[in-house]
Scaffold this motif. Structure first.
Motif, PDB file in Angstrom:
ATOM      1  N   TYR A   1      73.169  12.936  54.050  1.00  0.00           N
ATOM      2  CA  TYR A   1      74.134  11.833  54.077  1.00  0.00           C
ATOM      3  C   TYR A   1      74.561  11.512  52.658  1.00  0.00           C
ATOM      4  O   TYR A   1      73.904  11.895  51.691  1.00  0.00           O
ATOM      5  CB  TYR A   1      73.539  10.589  54.764  1.00  0.00           C
ATOM      6  CG  TYR A   1      72.149  10.187  54.286  1.00  0.00           C
ATOM      7  CD1 TYR A   1      71.988   9.475  53.112  1.00  0.00           C
ATOM      8  CD2 TYR A   1      71.014  10.520  55.025  1.00  0.00           C
ATOM      9  CE1 TYR A   1      70.715   9.098  52.689  1.00  0.00           C
ATOM     10  CE2 TYR A   1      69.743  10.151  54.608  1.00  0.00           C
ATOM     11  CZ  TYR A   1      69.602   9.431  53.435  1.00  0.00           C
ATOM     12  OH  TYR A   1      68.357   9.058  53.020  1.00  0.00           O
TER      13      TYR A   1
ATOM     14  N   ASP B   1      61.316   2.340  61.391  1.00  0.00           N
ATOM     15  CA  ASP B   1      61.956   3.088  62.476  1.00  0.00           C
ATOM     16  C   ASP B   1      61.162   4.308  62.929  1.00  0.00           C
ATOM     17  O   ASP B   1      61.333   4.759  64.055  1.00  0.00           O
ATOM     18  CB  ASP B   1      63.352   3.569  62.038  1.00  0.00           C
ATOM     19  CG  ASP B   1      64.426   2.505  62.232  1.00  0.00           C
ATOM     20  OD1 ASP B   1      64.071   1.338  62.462  1.00  0.00           O
ATOM     21  OD2 ASP B   1      65.621   2.855  62.149  1.00  0.00           O
TER      22      ASP B   1
ATOM     23  N   GLN C   1      73.322  -3.256  54.365  1.00  0.00           N
ATOM     24  CA  GLN C   1      71.969  -2.727  54.116  1.00  0.00           C
ATOM     25  C   GLN C   1      71.786  -2.120  52.721  1.00  0.00           C
ATOM     26  O   GLN C   1      70.729  -2.319  52.111  1.00  0.00           O
ATOM     27  CB  GLN C   1      71.608  -1.702  55.206  1.00  0.00           C
ATOM     28  CG  GLN C   1      70.216  -1.113  55.040  1.00  0.00           C
ATOM     29  CD  GLN C   1      69.732  -0.335  56.264  1.00  0.00           C
ATOM     30  OE1 GLN C   1      70.175  -0.587  57.377  1.00  0.00           O
ATOM     31  NE2 GLN C   1      68.840   0.590  56.057  1.00  0.00           N
TER      32      GLN C   1
ATOM     33  N   ASP D   1      61.230  10.824  48.669  1.00  0.00           N
ATOM     34  CA  ASP D   1      62.413  10.802  49.541  1.00  0.00           C
ATOM     35  C   ASP D   1      63.230  12.063  49.296  1.00  0.00           C
ATOM     36  O   ASP D   1      63.342  12.525  48.161  1.00  0.00           O
ATOM     37  CB  ASP D   1      63.262   9.561  49.294  1.00  0.00           C
ATOM     38  CG  ASP D   1      64.260   9.330  50.423  1.00  0.00           C
ATOM     39  OD1 ASP D   1      64.001   8.461  51.279  1.00  0.00           O
ATOM     40  OD2 ASP D   1      65.303  10.039  50.467  1.00  0.00           O
ATOM     41  N   ASP D   2      63.795  12.592  50.353  1.00  0.00           N
ATOM     42  CA  ASP D   2      64.537  13.840  50.187  1.00  0.00           C
ATOM     43  C   ASP D   2      65.949  13.606  49.654  1.00  0.00           C
ATOM     44  O   ASP D   2      66.692  14.543  49.439  1.00  0.00           O
ATOM     45  CB  ASP D   2      64.547  14.657  51.496  1.00  0.00           C
ATOM     46  CG  ASP D   2      65.214  13.933  52.644  1.00  0.00           C
ATOM     47  OD1 ASP D   2      65.424  12.702  52.543  1.00  0.00           O
ATOM     48  OD2 ASP D   2      65.523  14.578  53.656  1.00  0.00           O
TER      49      ASP D   2
ATOM     50  N   ARG E   1      74.995   0.052  58.131  1.00  0.00           N
ATOM     51  CA  ARG E   1      73.985  -0.039  59.193  1.00  0.00           C
ATOM     52  C   ARG E   1      73.550  -1.491  59.398  1.00  0.00           C
ATOM     53  O   ARG E   1      74.289  -2.269  59.945  1.00  0.00           O
ATOM     54  CB  ARG E   1      72.793   0.864  58.902  1.00  0.00           C
ATOM     55  CG  ARG E   1      73.198   2.327  58.855  1.00  0.00           C
ATOM     56  CD  ARG E   1      72.036   3.228  59.140  1.00  0.00           C
ATOM     57  NE  ARG E   1      71.096   3.259  58.038  1.00  0.00           N
ATOM     58  CZ  ARG E   1      69.859   3.760  58.113  1.00  0.00           C
ATOM     59  NH1 ARG E   1      69.429   4.235  59.254  1.00  0.00           N
ATOM     60  NH2 ARG E   1      69.084   3.776  57.081  1.00  0.00           N
TER      61      ARG E   1
ATOM     62  N   CYS F   1      72.354  -7.923  59.506  1.00  0.00           N
ATOM     63  CA  CYS F   1      71.757  -9.250  59.697  1.00  0.00           C
ATOM     64  C   CYS F   1      70.314  -9.231  59.223  1.00  0.00           C
ATOM     65  O   CYS F   1      69.483  -8.538  59.802  1.00  0.00           O
ATOM     66  CB  CYS F   1      71.730  -9.594  61.184  1.00  0.00           C
ATOM     67  SG  CYS F   1      73.198 -10.392  61.747  1.00  0.00           S
TER      68      CYS F   1
ATOM     69  N   ALA G   1      65.426  -3.234  60.871  1.00  0.00           N
ATOM     70  CA  ALA G   1      64.901  -3.442  59.526  1.00  0.00           C
ATOM     71  C   ALA G   1      64.027  -4.697  59.484  1.00  0.00           C
ATOM     72  O   ALA G   1      63.005  -4.734  58.797  1.00  0.00           O
ATOM     73  CB  ALA G   1      66.046  -3.553  58.529  1.00  0.00           C
ATOM     74  N   ASN G   2      64.438  -5.724  60.239  1.00  0.00           N
ATOM     75  CA  ASN G   2      63.649  -6.965  60.209  1.00  0.00           C
ATOM     76  C   ASN G   2      62.231  -6.746  60.724  1.00  0.00           C
ATOM     77  O   ASN G   2      61.279  -7.302  60.178  1.00  0.00           O
ATOM     78  CB  ASN G   2      64.359  -8.052  61.023  1.00  0.00           C
ATOM     79  CG  ASN G   2      65.580  -8.593  60.288  1.00  0.00           C
ATOM     80  OD1 ASN G   2      65.513  -8.853  59.090  1.00  0.00           O
ATOM     81  ND2 ASN G   2      66.691  -8.738  60.985  1.00  0.00           N
TER      82      ASN G   2
HETATM   83  C1  LIG Z   1      74.530   0.497  63.537  1.00  0.00           C
HETATM   84  C2  LIG Z   1      73.219  -0.074  63.143  1.00  0.00           C
HETATM   85  C3  LIG Z   1      73.118  -1.442  62.939  1.00  0.00           C
HETATM   86  C4  LIG Z   1      71.901  -2.005  62.578  1.00  0.00           C
HETATM   87  N1  LIG Z   1      71.831  -3.346  62.369  1.00  0.00           N
HETATM   88  C5  LIG Z   1      70.659  -3.907  61.999  1.00  0.00           C
HETATM   89  C6  LIG Z   1      70.578  -5.292  61.676  1.00  0.00           C
HETATM   90  O1  LIG Z   1      71.579  -6.022  61.719  1.00  0.00           O
HETATM   91  N2  LIG Z   1      69.366  -5.799  61.286  1.00  0.00           N
HETATM   92  C7  LIG Z   1      68.259  -4.985  61.191  1.00  0.00           C
HETATM   93  O2  LIG Z   1      67.178  -5.503  60.845  1.00  0.00           O
HETATM   94  N3  LIG Z   1      68.309  -3.662  61.451  1.00  0.00           N
HETATM   95  C8  LIG Z   1      69.477  -3.099  61.849  1.00  0.00           C
HETATM   96  N4  LIG Z   1      69.553  -1.746  62.049  1.00  0.00           N
HETATM   97  C9  LIG Z   1      68.349  -0.922  61.873  1.00  0.00           C
HETATM   98  C10 LIG Z   1      68.063  -0.539  60.418  1.00  0.00           C
HETATM   99  O3  LIG Z   1      69.145   0.118  59.835  1.00  0.00           O
HETATM  100  C11 LIG Z   1      66.819   0.352  60.400  1.00  0.00           C
HETATM  101  O4  LIG Z   1      65.812  -0.270  61.152  1.00  0.00           O
HETATM  102  C12 LIG Z   1      66.275   0.612  58.998  1.00  0.00           C
HETATM  103  O5  LIG Z   1      67.135   1.355  58.206  1.00  0.00           O
HETATM  104  C13 LIG Z   1      64.936   1.365  59.090  1.00  0.00           C
HETATM  105  O6  LIG Z   1      64.426   1.578  57.808  1.00  0.00           O
HETATM  106  P1  LIG Z   1      63.376   2.734  57.542  1.00  0.00           P
HETATM  107  O7  LIG Z   1      63.056   2.637  56.086  1.00  0.00           O
HETATM  108  O8  LIG Z   1      62.277   2.633  58.533  1.00  0.00           O
HETATM  109  O9  LIG Z   1      64.127   4.100  57.878  1.00  0.00           O
HETATM  110  P2  LIG Z   1      65.407   4.772  57.182  1.00  0.00           P
HETATM  111  O10 LIG Z   1      66.320   3.745  56.635  1.00  0.00           O
HETATM  112  O11 LIG Z   1      65.935   5.725  58.165  1.00  0.00           O
HETATM  113  O12 LIG Z   1      64.776   5.572  55.951  1.00  0.00           O
HETATM  114  C14 LIG Z   1      64.033   6.758  56.097  1.00  0.00           C
HETATM  115  C15 LIG Z   1      64.062   7.537  54.798  1.00  0.00           C
HETATM  116  O13 LIG Z   1      63.196   8.660  54.920  1.00  0.00           O
HETATM  117  C16 LIG Z   1      63.821   9.764  54.304  1.00  0.00           C
HETATM  118  N5  LIG Z   1      63.239  11.001  54.840  1.00  0.00           N
HETATM  119  C17 LIG Z   1      63.412  11.550  56.065  1.00  0.00           C
HETATM  120  N6  LIG Z   1      62.749  12.710  56.141  1.00  0.00           N
HETATM  121  C18 LIG Z   1      62.117  12.906  54.971  1.00  0.00           C
HETATM  122  C19 LIG Z   1      61.278  13.939  54.451  1.00  0.00           C
HETATM  123  N7  LIG Z   1      60.959  15.008  55.169  1.00  0.00           N
HETATM  124  N8  LIG Z   1      60.796  13.814  53.205  1.00  0.00           N
HETATM  125  C20 LIG Z   1      61.118  12.741  52.440  1.00  0.00           C
HETATM  126  N9  LIG Z   1      61.914  11.744  52.876  1.00  0.00           N
HETATM  127  C21 LIG Z   1      62.416  11.833  54.133  1.00  0.00           C
HETATM  128  C22 LIG Z   1      65.283   9.570  54.641  1.00  0.00           C
HETATM  129  O14 LIG Z   1      66.140  10.279  53.795  1.00  0.00           O
HETATM  130  C23 LIG Z   1      65.441   8.063  54.455  1.00  0.00           C
HETATM  131  O15 LIG Z   1      65.765   7.709  53.129  1.00  0.00           O
HETATM  132  C24 LIG Z   1      70.768  -1.161  62.431  1.00  0.00           C
HETATM  133  C25 LIG Z   1      70.880   0.217  62.619  1.00  0.00           C
HETATM  134  C26 LIG Z   1      72.083   0.768  62.974  1.00  0.00           C
HETATM  135  C27 LIG Z   1      72.182   2.254  63.182  1.00  0.00           C
END
Ligand SMILES: Cc1cc2nc3c(=O)[nH]c(=O)nc-3n(C[C@H](O)[C@H](O)[C@H](O)COP(=O)(O)OP(=O)(O)OC[C@H]3O[C@@H](n4cnc5c(N)ncnc54)[C@H](O)[C@@H]3O)c2cc1C
Lengths: 543, 62
Positions: free
Chosen positions: A6, A317, A129, A58-59, A68, A71, A330-331
């Motif tokens: 991405y 996630d 975000q 992170d990759d 994304r 809120c 995210a929350n």
């Molecule tokens: C349309 C949409 C609307 C949303 N609205 C809300 C909202 O209003 N409020 C809210 O709280 N949440 C919302 N969310 C959810 C929120 O975006 C996610 O819950 C949040 O980004 C999760 O964070 P994370 O760090 O767990 O995962 P991610 O943000 O997915 O981060 C994972 C990371 O791991 C890295 N990775 C993957 N594989 C590897 C590997 N093999 N080696 C090293 N690194 C790797 C990826 O590159 C990435 O940087 C929404 C999501 C969407 C799609």
């Protein structure tokens, strides 16, 4: 070989060669975090602040493009405040309170969130975000400058892992070739498609919803503007979607979500002219705007069976995924970090047994179930799956225009609130029977105003005894745990809100509060033996 | 815990039944379905008590 999946919004952690890549034998670290999204970075902040070395792999080299999450709930801001980065979030974010619900061509009702006052933070802010992530990374940089042992390694992709009895071997790919490191604990914060889950052969089960949403973030040109409110249409007359949401973000950007159905041709729908056609139908021909970001998403509610697998712990996630209605992604991930950080800290410093980490699985599993339940219900209301569910949904909407009783049934997303860990083995039996239900053991501490400042900033990071109109010692120590004592009396509580939230009908109270600002135990008076027992329970030393 | 009342309780059963049918008179199937749904919601709100509502759902399943 290490292609970006991405685009980046901010290049926040460019690849840099690490001495680990030249080590003769793999270097062992206490904690390695796979994934530098919001949850991975928050975990690094939590651990780094405790002086625990935390390496994020992170990759990519920074924050992904596209907003994304928009809120962010009060609890996430409170957690960020504990980490020292809520200030810029509050400054950047948009605060909103009024929501309007439309059905067909009618504004059937409007509501005001009427957030309870006496809290340092608002109920929600809206903010893209990438800002949320960037502000946390800025904080990492500040702490690093002061010597915090945090490292963010960009373009370091975890390709495989080997689970050992007391550590994990991690094989990493970089632009300059592979290397291997080891970790006492590996945190899987690698997002909804978690490669780590796959590497460990772990399942991710739940429900996939047969619908998709088109998101358009647009910037209004000229003086065209909408108020800072949340507008939700069911079956809008402009027909751009079966439902549509309009929400304001900072920088004059508006988020619009169109529910466009399951069988869509993504490529076709993502063409700018087709997105503009939907937007123009909604906004009218005279409104000019620039398109900032768009995407199509489908959604699912899924979770891992267990969030701990040997020496791997899953957060965010990767552990659980919810539909976006209710802003719980995210929350809830932030609450995972809040819960995990101190437990891992105690285990790594041998102040608690490893089994304390099983309470992470129990408590956050409970949180995930609650979030999935809420977001599934919202999804069922917004996208009814059967003829009869649609009949009831529309009956609710029609009634809501005329009768107040039907309004609480309208569900366009119940906004995220922290979960209470009822039934957790870390809780002691409630010893304050006249106390309010909302601060029973397991609850997240509600904020309250003090004569100068707020309560929550006084709590957290360590175990704290909060004595309200009660005698308590100046400090308290047990098996290496230093407990701070915060004593307050009615003089510190001019508004009476602290008493309302923590005393109820009781005349005094002594709370034991965990490092994540959840209540572990509460009593009417300080009693050393009970406090010691409660502390042993809350730190997992006694079942 | 309160139980749903499954003994005769409607003042004038024949009148009520006639009113119920009357309310549906001249409606299409779709309109009738919508009316029924609204009616259930209005009555459910009047009852309020979740034990009674759950009991009513069970009783309706036969
Ligand atoms: C349309 C949409 C609307 C949303 N609205 C809300 C909202 O209003 N409020 C809210 O709280 N949440 C919302 N969310 C959810 C929120 O975006 C996610 O819950 C949040 O980004 C999760 O964070 P994370 O760090 O767990 O995962 P991610 O943000 O997915 O981060 C994972 C990371 O791991 C890295 N990775 C993957 N594989 C590897 C590997 N093999 N080696 C090293 N690194 C790797 C990826 O590159 C990435 O940087 C929404 C999501 C969407 C799609």
């Amino acid at each position: 070989m290490l292609d970006d999946r991405y685009q980046l919004a901010f290049k926040a952690y460019p690849y840099q060669r690490s001495p680990d890549q030249d080590a003769k034998t793999p270097v062992r670290h206490p904690v390695v975090i796979m994934g530098g999204g919001p949850i991975g970075v928050a975990t690094a902040l939590d651990l780094g602040r405790q002086g625990i070395r935390a390496i994020v792999l992170d990759d990519h080299e920074g924050v992904g493009m596209g907003s994304r999450a928009i809120c962010f709930a009060k609890r996430s801001l409170e957690i960020a405040d504990r980490y020292g980065c809520a200030g810029p979030m509050l400054e950047k974010g948009v605060v909103w309170n009024v929501g309007k619900v439309f059905y067909e061509d009618r504004n059937v009702f409007e509501f005001n969130l009427l957030p309870e006052d006496g809290h340092k933070f608002p109920a929600f802010i809206n903010m893209q975000q990438p800002y949320f992530e960037q502000f946390m990374i800025d904080r990492v940089r500040e702490l690093q400058a002061k010597g915090a042992p945090i490292e963010l390694r960009g373009k370091n992709r975890v390709d495989s892992v080997e689970m050992k009895e007391d550590h994990v071997v991690i094989h990493v790919m970089t632009l300059e070739g592979p290397y291997t490191i080891e970790a006492d604990w590996l945190i899987g914060a690698d997002g909804a498609n978690s490669p780590l889950r796959g590497m460990l052969g772990l399942e991710f089960e739940g429900r996939v919803f047969q619908d998709s949403f088109l998101i358009a973030d647009i910037k209004m040109k000229g003086d065209a503007s909408f108020p800072t409110e949340r507008w939700f249409w069911f079956e809008p007359p402009f027909k751009s979607g079966a439902s549509t949401l309009l929400h304001k973000q900072p920088d004059d950007v508006w988020r619009i979500d169109f529910q466009i159905g399951w069988d869509v041709d993504r490529k076709e729908e993502m063409k700018e002219e087709n997105i503009r056609a939907r937007l123009d139908a909604m906004l009218g021909p005279d409104i000019e705007y620039e398109m900032v970001w768009s995407s199509i998403y489908t959604f699912q509610c899924k979770r891992m069976d267990r969030f701990r697998e040997g020496r791997a712990l899953f957060a965010g996630d990767s552990a659980h995924q919810v539909s976006p209605f209710g802003a719980r992604g995210a929350n809830s991930g932030m609450q995972d970090v809040d819960n995990l950080g101190w437990k891992l800290g105690l285990v790594l410093s041998s102040k608690a047994p490893e089994t304390l980490l099983d309470s992470y699985d129990f408590e956050r599993g409970h949180g995930a179930d609650e979030n999935i339940l809420n977001s599934t219900r919202a999804t069922d209301f917004i996208t009814p799956k059967s003829e009869i569910s649609k009949i009831f949904r529309n009956a609710v909407l029609n009634l809501s225009e005329k009768h107040a009783f039907a309004r609480p049934l309208v569900n366009s997303g119940r906004l995220s609130v922290p979960c209470t860990y009822d039934g957790s083995s870390l809780n002691s039996v409630d010893g304050l029977n006249a106390g309010p239900l909302r601060t029973r053991p397991g609850s997240s501490c509600p904020d309250a105003p003090l004569a100068d400042g707020f309560l929550l900033p006084e709590l957290g990071d360590d175990f704290v005894i909060l004595a309200i109109d009660a005698e308590a010692p100046g400090a308290f120590e047990q098996s290496g745990l230093n407990v701070r004592v915060v004593s307050v009396s009615s003089v510190d509580d001019p508004s009476g809100q602290l008493a309302g939230r923590y005393l109820g009908e009781a005349h005094s109270a002594v709370y034991l509060i965990r490092p994540d600002q959840h209540v572990a135990a509460r009593f009417e008076h300080f009693c050393e033996a009970s406090m010691r027992a409660a502390l042993r329970r809350a730190s997992g030393q006694e079942a | 815990m309160s139980d749903v009342n499954l003994t005769p309780n409607i003042d004038r059963p024949d009148d009520f039944y006639a009113d119920l049918l009357g309310a549906h008179e001249g409606l299409s199937k779709e309109q009738s379905d919508a009316l029924n749904a609204r009616l259930i919601l209005v009555l459910a709100n009047h009852i309020g008590d979740s034990d009674v509502l759950r009991g009513a759902l069970e009783a309706a399943k036969l």
